[in-house]
Design an enzyme around this catalytic site. Structure first.
Site, PDB file in Angstrom:
ATOM      1  N   LEU A  13       0.847  -1.199   0.000  1.00  0.00           N
ATOM      2  CA  LEU A  13       0.000   0.000   0.000  1.00  0.00           C
ATOM      3  C   LEU A  13       0.880   1.247   0.000  1.00  0.00           C
ATOM      4  O   LEU A  13       0.918   2.008   0.949  1.00  0.00           O
ATOM      5  CB  LEU A  13      -0.942   0.011   1.203  1.00  0.00           C
ATOM      6  CG  LEU A  13      -2.272  -0.680   0.992  1.00  0.00           C
ATOM      7  CD1 LEU A  13      -3.149  -0.542   2.228  1.00  0.00           C
ATOM      8  CD2 LEU A  13      -2.985  -0.176  -0.226  1.00  0.00           C
ATOM      9  N   HIS A  14       1.630   1.422  -1.084  1.00  0.00           N
ATOM     10  CA  HIS A  14       2.444   2.627  -1.249  1.00  0.00           C
ATOM     11  C   HIS A  14       1.544   3.742  -1.772  1.00  0.00           C
ATOM     12  O   HIS A  14       0.319   3.587  -1.785  1.00  0.00           O
ATOM     13  CB  HIS A  14       3.640   2.359  -2.166  1.00  0.00           C
ATOM     14  CG  HIS A  14       3.245   1.976  -3.554  1.00  0.00           C
ATOM     15  ND1 HIS A  14       3.091   2.886  -4.562  1.00  0.00           N
ATOM     16  CD2 HIS A  14       2.938   0.778  -4.098  1.00  0.00           C
ATOM     17  CE1 HIS A  14       2.723   2.280  -5.666  1.00  0.00           C
ATOM     18  NE2 HIS A  14       2.631   0.995  -5.411  1.00  0.00           N
ATOM     19  N   ALA A  15       2.122   4.821  -2.193  1.00  0.00           N
ATOM     20  CA  ALA A  15       1.365   6.039  -2.487  1.00  0.00           C
ATOM     21  C   ALA A  15       0.153   5.856  -3.401  1.00  0.00           C
ATOM     22  O   ALA A  15      -0.950   6.274  -3.057  1.00  0.00           O
ATOM     23  CB  ALA A  15       2.290   7.103  -3.062  1.00  0.00           C
TER      24      ALA A  15
END
Length: 100
Positions: A13-15
């Site tokens: 769940l990166h940017a």
């Protein structure tokens, strides 16, 4: 309503997936929270800072807790975001005005 799903995007769940998750969660009347399945410390799913602060990685299980009038639709849509790979082409050329 709760549902536990495994995060599929290769970078977790990166940017970008976090932004998609938070903006989608904000569009529902239901109250949406998310937590690592193992620790159960829920944070608001409509907060980019809270979601990225979980530092959720690819392959980790997360639990969505959704309560409200549109909870069934919300949990299905959010599960789809969490289980859909991010297109690698989009990752290498995130700027649509960049021809490289």
């Amino acid at each position: 309503m709760e549902r536990t799903v495994t995060v599929v995007p290769s970078d977790g769940l990166h940017a970008r997936p976090a932004a998609t998750l938070t903006s989608t969660a904000s569009g529902y009347e239901a109250d949406v929270t998310i937590a690592r399945a193992e620790d159960g410390e829920f944070v608001p799913a409509n907060s980019m800072l809270a979601v990225t602060g979980l530092n959720i990685r690819h392959g980790e299980d997360v639990t969505l807790r959704v309560e409200g009038p549109d909870e069934a639709t919300a949990v299905d849509t959010l599960e789809e975001i969490l289980t859909t790979p991010v297109d690698d082409a989009d990752e290498t050329n995130a700027d649509p005005n960049d021809d490289d």
